[in-house]
Design a protein around this motif. Sequence first.
Motif: not given
Length: 334
Positions: A252, A262, A284, A327
């Motif tokens: 990331l 993202v 995430l 994400t």
Amino acid sequence: MRQPTIRDVAERAGVSKSLVSLVLRGSDQVRPEKREAVLRAVRELGYRPNAAARSLSEQRTRTVGVLLNDLRNPWFVDLLDGLNRPLHEHGLHMLLGDARLNRRTGQDLARPFLDVQVDGLVVVGTLPDPAALGAVAERIPVVVAGAREAVPPGVDVVAGDDEQGARLVTEHLIGLGHRRIAHLAGYGAVGELRRHSFEAAMRAHGLADRALVEPGDMTEEGGFRTAVRLLNRPERPTALVAVNDIAAVGALSAAEELGLRVPHDLSVTGYDNTSISRLRHLWLTTVDNAGHEVGRRAARRLLDRFAGHGGEGRVELAAPALEIRGTTGAPRAE
């Protein structure tokens, strides 16, 4: 002031001293009302068992050694929580040791635990030489938790199903429409299982020629460097499957440094569902590797061996689950 004794507890509860001992050892052979009477007497009298005397009489220390391969991995926190509760309920206490520190100082990994005469050993994570556990298992029960390396006979293994978990997250990305997917790989048996499953899932969907694999060391810095290499390719991947959450955090950071959004420009997934993955500014998508359940089952296998059950040792796999967060998304139309 005189300290209360086990005889005082028995008299207050109206039971025998032997029944008080059974309750204090966590035995399940005591009727609930008797157990509650004993525990109430313990609370009212402020009774504290003499651990040293009890260890001598039972020829046990009522401690379990826990050897951690990597204290920096937050997934182990959930595993230890799952491990500790059943042990505590049976009057057992954990004694933690750092395998990395022992290796750096050239110390025998299990020797400190054997020196203090722990009743059993739980090895958490990957060890460089699991075969060395054979000699330990001849003396005390040994369970390996969260690793998949081959172990000597008599050693139990409890872990998450890495193949199923890697397949879940890869198929999630394929289902979103991603075709150029790369895997930030790890090491050891766990890393190999996750890599093979990623490749098998890509192959099953006719995407073998689109599957990229880059080796890594399962750290944040390693994830960053690996992701930078992949994202600077002429035909960069639209999704990254990291071997764990820590490597995903590095990926990331790499995306941000390269100006990629993202999940608009790039989808990123982790593995383990650690507390890091649940931080709101990361959120995430990851695989819940059942850390708490792995710990609970490891404790149960150890308790079974204390009770005289066990045999040659077996492998137990806990089912993972996909945690879809912020994400991952469909690839950008090109």
